[in-house]
Enzyme design. Structure first.
Site, PDB file in Angstrom:
ATOM      1  CE  LYS A   1      -2.334   2.785   3.873  1.00  0.00           C
ATOM      2  NZ  LYS A   1      -1.566   3.949   3.132  1.00  0.00           N
TER       3      LYS A   1
ATOM      4  N   GLY B   1       7.755   5.531   7.578  1.00  0.00           N
ATOM      5  CA  GLY B   1       6.494   5.712   8.264  1.00  0.00           C
ATOM      6  C   GLY B   1       6.943   6.537   9.472  1.00  0.00           C
ATOM      7  CB  SER B   2       5.313   9.274  11.609  1.00  0.00           C
ATOM      8  OG  SER B   2       4.065   8.729  12.068  1.00  0.00           O
ATOM      9  CB  THR B   3       8.314   7.444  15.606  1.00  0.00           C
ATOM     10  OG1 THR B   3       9.876   7.337  15.447  1.00  0.00           O
ATOM     11  CG2 THR B   3       8.528   6.606  17.692  1.00  0.00           C
TER      12      THR B   3
ATOM     13  CB  THR C   1       2.009   5.443  12.346  1.00  0.00           C
ATOM     14  OG1 THR C   1       1.823   6.980  11.325  1.00  0.00           O
ATOM     15  CG2 THR C   1       1.091   4.558  11.143  1.00  0.00           C
ATOM     16  N   GLY C   2       3.687   3.654  13.320  1.00  0.00           N
ATOM     17  CA  GLY C   2       4.958   2.943  13.617  1.00  0.00           C
ATOM     18  C   GLY C   2       4.786   1.977  14.979  1.00  0.00           C
TER      19      GLY C   2
ATOM     20  CB  CYS D   1      13.952   9.043   7.060  1.00  0.00           C
ATOM     21  SG  CYS D   1      14.921   7.917   6.175  1.00  0.00           S
TER      22      CYS D   1
HETATM   23  P1  NAD Z   1       2.618   7.928   8.249  1.00  0.00           P
HETATM   24  O1  NAD Z   1       3.671   6.706   9.878  1.00  0.00           O
HETATM   25  O2  NAD Z   1       2.034   9.216   8.726  1.00  0.00           O
HETATM   26  O3  NAD Z   1       2.748   7.549   6.849  1.00  0.00           O
HETATM   27  C1  NAD Z   1       2.731   6.526   6.670  1.00  0.00           C
HETATM   28  C2  NAD Z   1       1.966   5.163   6.016  1.00  0.00           C
HETATM   29  O4  NAD Z   1       1.498   4.439   7.149  1.00  0.00           O
HETATM   30  C3  NAD Z   1       1.499   5.794   5.388  1.00  0.00           C
HETATM   31  O5  NAD Z   1       1.058   4.600   3.597  1.00  0.00           O
HETATM   32  C4  NAD Z   1      -0.629   5.879   6.030  1.00  0.00           C
HETATM   33  O6  NAD Z   1      -2.218   6.049   4.761  1.00  0.00           O
HETATM   34  C5  NAD Z   1       0.126   4.466   6.899  1.00  0.00           C
HETATM   35  N1  NAD Z   1      -0.997   4.645   8.081  1.00  0.00           N
HETATM   36  C6  NAD Z   1      -1.545   5.419   8.655  1.00  0.00           C
HETATM   37  N2  NAD Z   1      -1.881   5.630   9.222  1.00  0.00           N
HETATM   38  C7  NAD Z   1      -1.449   3.496  10.020  1.00  0.00           C
HETATM   39  C8  NAD Z   1      -2.170   3.283  11.011  1.00  0.00           C
HETATM   40  N3  NAD Z   1      -2.286   3.224  11.900  1.00  0.00           N
HETATM   41  N4  NAD Z   1      -1.853   2.265  10.218  1.00  0.00           N
HETATM   42  C9  NAD Z   1      -1.438   1.566   9.649  1.00  0.00           C
HETATM   43  N5  NAD Z   1      -0.972   2.371   8.884  1.00  0.00           N
HETATM   44  C10 NAD Z   1      -1.267   3.812   8.197  1.00  0.00           C
HETATM   45  O7  NAD Z   1       4.555   9.110   8.062  1.00  0.00           O
HETATM   46  P2  NAD Z   1       4.054   9.655   6.840  1.00  0.00           P
HETATM   47  O8  NAD Z   1       3.985  11.079   7.263  1.00  0.00           O
HETATM   48  O9  NAD Z   1       4.021   9.007   5.256  1.00  0.00           O
HETATM   49  O10 NAD Z   1       6.084   9.195   6.473  1.00  0.00           O
HETATM   50  C11 NAD Z   1       6.700  10.377   7.103  1.00  0.00           C
HETATM   51  C12 NAD Z   1       7.298   9.809   8.477  1.00  0.00           C
HETATM   52  O11 NAD Z   1       8.644   8.589   8.077  1.00  0.00           O
HETATM   53  C13 NAD Z   1       9.065  11.020   8.629  1.00  0.00           C
HETATM   54  O12 NAD Z   1       8.564  10.117  10.148  1.00  0.00           O
HETATM   55  C14 NAD Z   1       9.847   9.696   8.543  1.00  0.00           C
HETATM   56  O13 NAD Z   1      10.729  10.238   9.039  1.00  0.00           O
HETATM   57  C15 NAD Z   1       9.783   8.733   8.059  1.00  0.00           C
HETATM   58  N6  NAD Z   1       9.711   7.586   7.509  1.00  0.00           N
HETATM   59  C16 NAD Z   1      11.880   6.918   7.520  1.00  0.00           C
HETATM   60  C17 NAD Z   1      12.098   6.157   6.443  1.00  0.00           C
HETATM   61  C18 NAD Z   1      13.179   5.185   7.593  1.00  0.00           C
HETATM   62  O14 NAD Z   1      13.837   4.299   6.708  1.00  0.00           O
HETATM   63  N7  NAD Z   1      13.669   4.721   8.645  1.00  0.00           N
HETATM   64  C19 NAD Z   1      11.852   6.502   6.201  1.00  0.00           C
HETATM   65  C20 NAD Z   1      11.441   7.763   4.880  1.00  0.00           C
HETATM   66  C21 NAD Z   1      10.428   8.558   5.520  1.00  0.00           C
END
Ligand code: NAD
Length: 473
Positions: A171, A222-224, A226-227, A278
């Protein structure tokens, strides 16, 4: 293939239309220009079913054939790189040449990953027995990707998961679904039906996926914040997880650098992709002896480079990718202004679209929000230091631990400092480097698990130990 319209999901090797749509906005204009399918619950089930049905045959396909499939996928991407990059720029905002470089990197990553080998570890080999550890695939992988590097980060998951013999439902972010959907169509020729399914949707789809019992593993970037939700959802069925999360990376710049030689690179390491990286430098610690000169040089670069529509020739930096992120960065800027921080801004930006001038913050207090939070946008604190032990402590005083950089004329000294930084990666006199063969893993709340290299490949497997008796002599 028409890259300007007809965005469909790929489920079981065929088009799936979605039960509704999600509008996709060009961040350079702030206006919607296309719509992506919104996967229904039944379509998610169909994608997981397709991946489940495809798994046994793909798992049992000789690895040499799986390698060939990755190479075919790379070739399909490379053959369509310009069209994919144009679409990428429209939805993501990044200047076209840099969008093209992400697409080409994705093709390169597939080919390079295809060369990795899953080891068979021999633990014991005596007259009486042999103990072997094989690394076997997990099943169906749920892959969730953010909007900042939508294609490369998807491939960082697709390549190792499929090489190891898993199948996948991927996704993209609701903000950047289109290039990934076209990728899904393009790669139908490379993999058997059902091996790679690509679906899109709104905010509801991620949680629907992580709650789905059909997945053996979730690979999330993604973000911490959401992680943590992903980890909680994964706990229900003890799904395996890899979490690549946020960072607040520090660069430490020692007084013996050649400012004229390194300034452009240091600047790019902070602002590439309009600082939505990131592993961008997000806190820049500069030794007091060179602070004023380097600050002025960085400000001069900020005033020279062009921020604008990535589709226009001559644009160096694009917009903030989406409206919520724009609002977050504006809020940080407002907070900095309200607290009397000194902002050094770059040249003016277009009024339409999600643009913010590239901004340096001149030596703000360590506890200000702009230092403590991951900005993920073009607002970079420059921080003065005198003492090495103290600056290492400041760099490490973060819940994040993704990457960091040390800049010095003395590489040995920089390496000593690198050993003292609590991060997954440290660059010396360089930044933003990664290879398909190098483990990428965050420390602390930047991540859980590894991507890339053999360690990243192993994340898509579980160990299976065989105790094999030997006939009596
Ligand atoms: P985000 O966490 O908002 O979203 C990431 C993904 O998760 C999207 O596809 C989103 O639709 C999905 N998502 C949202 N809520 C969810 C849930 N509850 N359950 C499952 N999936 C869900 O992050 P973003 O704003 O898209 O990206 C930016 C963040 O990602 C920054 O914090 C950045 O540092 C981090 N990032 C980390 C790396 C790495 O490799 N460590 C790489 C790129 C970005």
């Amino acid at each position: 293939m028409d890259f300007d319209s007809g965005y469909v999901m790929t489920i079981d090797g065929a088009d799936a239309p979605g039960g509704g749509t999600v509008e996709v906005v060009n961040p350079a204009t702030g206006k919607s220009f296309a719509s992506a399918p919104r996967a229904s619950a039944a379509e998610l089930d169909a994608a997981v079913d397709a991946a489940t049905r495809a798994w046994p045959a793909w798992r049992d396909t000789p690895v040499a054939e799986r390698r060939k499939a990755l190479v075919a996928a790379a070739d399909a991407i490379a053959a369509n790189a310009e069209s994919l990059a144009r679409l990428f720029t429209r939805e993501q905002g990044r200047p076209f040449p840099l969008a093209l470089s992400e697409i080409k990197s994705a093709a390169y990553w597939l080919k390079a990953t295809a060369k990795l080998d899953l080891p068979v570890d021999v633990i014991e080999d005596t007259d009486t027995r042999r103990i072997e550890v094989h690394h076997v695939p997990l099943g169906v992988v749920c892959a969730i990707v953010p909007w900042n590097f939508p294609v490369l980060l998807a491939v960082w998951k697709i390549a190792p998961a499929l090489l190891a013999g898993n199948t996948m439902v991927l996704k993209p972010s609701p903000f950047t679904p289109l290039t990934s959907l076209k990728l899904g169509e393009l790669l139908r020729g490379a993999f058997p039906r059902g091996v790679l399914n690509i679906i899109s949707g709104g905010d509801e789809l991620g949680p629907m996926m992580t709650a789905h019992p059909g997945f053996a593993k979730i690979s999330f970037t993604g973000s911490t914040a959401t992680g943590k939700r992903v980890m909680e959802a994964a706990s229900k069925e003890l799904k395996r997880i890899t979490l690549e999360l946020g960072g607040n990376d520090a660069a430490i710049i020692l007084p013996d650098v050649d400012i004229d030689q390194v300034a452009e690179q240091i600047f790019f390491g902070a602002f590439y992709n309009t600082a939505q990286v990131c592993v961008a430098t997000k806190r820049m610690y500069i030794h007091a002896d060179i602070y004023d000169r380097l600050r002025d040089k960085l400000h001069e670069i900020a005033q020279r480079v062009v921020v604008g529509d990535g589709a226009r020739q001559g644009t160096d930096y694009g917009p903030i990718q989406n409206a919520p992120q724009y609002a977050r960065v504006m809020n940080l800027l407002d907070d900095a202004r309200a607290n009397g921080l000194v902002l050094l801004q770059g040249r003016a930006v277009p009024e339409e679209g999600y643009f913010i001038p590239l901004t340096l913050v001149d030596n703000p207090p360590e506890d200000s929000r702009v230092v403590q939070e991951e900005a993920f946008g073009p607002i970079l604190p420059l921080l003065r230091f005198d003492d090495l032990d103290e600056v290492i402590a400041r760099a490490n005083a973060s819940d994040y631990g993704l990457a960091g950089a040390v800049w010095s004329g003395d590489v040995d000294r920089a390496v000593e400092i690198a050993h003292r930084l609590d991060t997954g990666t440290v660059w010396i006199n360089q930044n933003l480097q990664n290879t398909p063969f190098t483990p990428f893993a965050g420390a602390k709340q930047s991540g859980f698990g590894v991507e890339n290299g053999v360690a990243g490949l192993l994340e898509y497997t579980r160990p299976k130990s065989l105790f094999i008796p030997k006939p009596a002599a």
